[in-house]
Write a protein that holds these residues in place. Structure first.
Motif, PDB file in Angstrom:
ATOM      1  N   ARG A  43     108.189   4.220 -35.017  1.00  0.00           N
ATOM      2  CA  ARG A  43     108.963   3.945 -36.221  1.00  0.00           C
ATOM      3  C   ARG A  43     108.007   3.655 -37.370  1.00  0.00           C
TER       4      ARG A  43
ATOM      5  N   ARG B 133     107.785   3.073 -41.685  1.00  0.00           N
ATOM      6  CA  ARG B 133     108.417   2.881 -42.984  1.00  0.00           C
ATOM      7  C   ARG B 133     107.336   2.844 -44.053  1.00  0.00           C
TER       8      ARG B 133
ATOM      9  N   GLU C 167     111.643   7.383 -35.821  1.00  0.00           N
ATOM     10  CA  GLU C 167     112.330   6.941 -37.029  1.00  0.00           C
ATOM     11  C   GLU C 167     111.356   6.929 -38.195  1.00  0.00           C
TER      12      GLU C 167
ATOM     13  N   SER D  50     111.163   6.240 -42.446  1.00  0.00           N
ATOM     14  CA  SER D  50     111.822   5.714 -43.647  1.00  0.00           C
ATOM     15  C   SER D  50     110.887   5.922 -44.833  1.00  0.00           C
TER      16      SER D  50
ATOM     17  N   THR E 232     116.109   9.410 -36.382  1.00  0.00           N
ATOM     18  CA  THR E 232     116.663   8.872 -37.625  1.00  0.00           C
ATOM     19  C   THR E 232     115.669   9.054 -38.765  1.00  0.00           C
TER      20      THR E 232
ATOM     21  N   ARG F  86     115.509   7.768 -42.718  1.00  0.00           N
ATOM     22  CA  ARG F  86     116.121   6.931 -43.746  1.00  0.00           C
ATOM     23  C   ARG F  86     115.442   7.217 -45.089  1.00  0.00           C
TER      24      ARG F  86
ATOM     25  N   GLU G  23     115.570   6.391 -49.298  1.00  0.00           N
ATOM     26  CA  GLU G  23     116.091   5.618 -50.421  1.00  0.00           C
ATOM     27  C   GLU G  23     115.805   6.354 -51.716  1.00  0.00           C
TER      28      GLU G  23
END
Length: 270
Positions: free
Chosen positions: A49, A51, A75, A77, A100, A102, A104
């Motif tokens: 994951r 981000r 994942e 982001s 996933t 993500r 923004e």
């Protein structure tokens, strides 16, 4: 008024993580951001994951390398401004099994770049079960339309999107599973809500904050969606009684269509 973040943070229908992910956050002034090439990129195999919060320190080449080398990545982001068609094709071309993504979208100093439907289609073909989560904090309609894409499964509209944007959701996001609308300043959104019910056949969760919906439209919405609608979050103050239904009658009819007891959310007057 209930904050948008409070609606969305308790609302997502995404399944909870079942694995203890090895996570990495790249953000401004973090240790990782200052030793990005020397430490972080030397072994991407352990990261599941990732981000990225500081786009200024992460080049397109670095991001592409993460995708190519981080084959355990599940994942990702990042900011919409970091998305490119080349990046989506890298994800689709490499041996990556993202579960996933993500994204923004914030107002930027430069215009947001529209990703072509063909690039999104390539990603969707490669990862048909991908959860694509878009959180949009844009106010301009043209910017909002840019981020709406066919593979989107979870969409959170912050700010106060216009009825035009809500209408575009049903036309642009046929795979939508979850929709949260913080507020809408364009008046009653009956037509837009019913378009979403019909245009998004997989929709199973919807949250409406400071929006205006007639009781008749909500009853019709529930009849269209029926029991596939697992979450229906509507402020009581958003419901407008009409000649067909008052709130009590609407609640009874919605409950009948959903096959379970349902009530709108009470919002304190202070």
């Amino acid at each position: 008024m209930l904050e948008y973040e409070k609606i969305s943070e308790t609302f997502s229908t995404l399944p909870p993580d079942k694995l203890d992910f090895e996570s990495l956050v790249i953000e401004d002034n973090s240790v990782e951001s200052h030793c990005w090439r020397a430490e972080v990129l030397k072994d991407l195999r352990k990261f599941q994951r990732l981000r990225i919060e500081d786009s200024s320190r992460t080049s397109a080449d670095d991001l592409a390398r993460i995708i190519k080398d981080g084959y355990c990545l599940r994942e990702l982001s990042l900011s919409y401004s970091q998305l490119t068609e080349d990046l989506l094709r890298v994800i689709a071309r490499e041996n990556v099994s993202l579960q996933t993504m993500r994204v923004e979208a914030h107002t930027d100093t430069k215009p947001l770049v529209k990703i072509s439907d063909s690039a999104w289609a390539t990603l969707q073909t490669h990862s048909p079960n991908l959860n694509l989560v878009i959180t949009c904090y844009l106010e301009d309609d043209e910017d909002c339309e840019v981020v709406l894409a066919p593979p989107v499964t979870h969409l959170y509209l912050g700010g106060s999107p216009s009825s035009r944007i809500i209408r575009r959701v049903s036309e642009s996001c046929p795979r939508l599973v979850e929709l949260v609308i913080n507020s809408c300043s364009s008046g009653i959104i009956d037509k837009e809500l019913l378009m979403t019910a019909r245009g998004c056949p997989e929709l199973s969760a919807i949250g409406l904050g400071d929006c205006e919906v007639t009781c008749s439209a909500l009853v019709q919405f529930a009849k269209i969606c029926k029991q596939r609608l697992q979450i229906l979050y509507v402020w009581e103050t958003s419901l407008i009684e009409d000649e067909n239904f008052d709130i009590a009658d609407a609640v009874s009819n919605v409950s009948s269509s959903l096959g379970r007891s349902w009530t709108p959310e009470y919002v304190p007057p202070w």
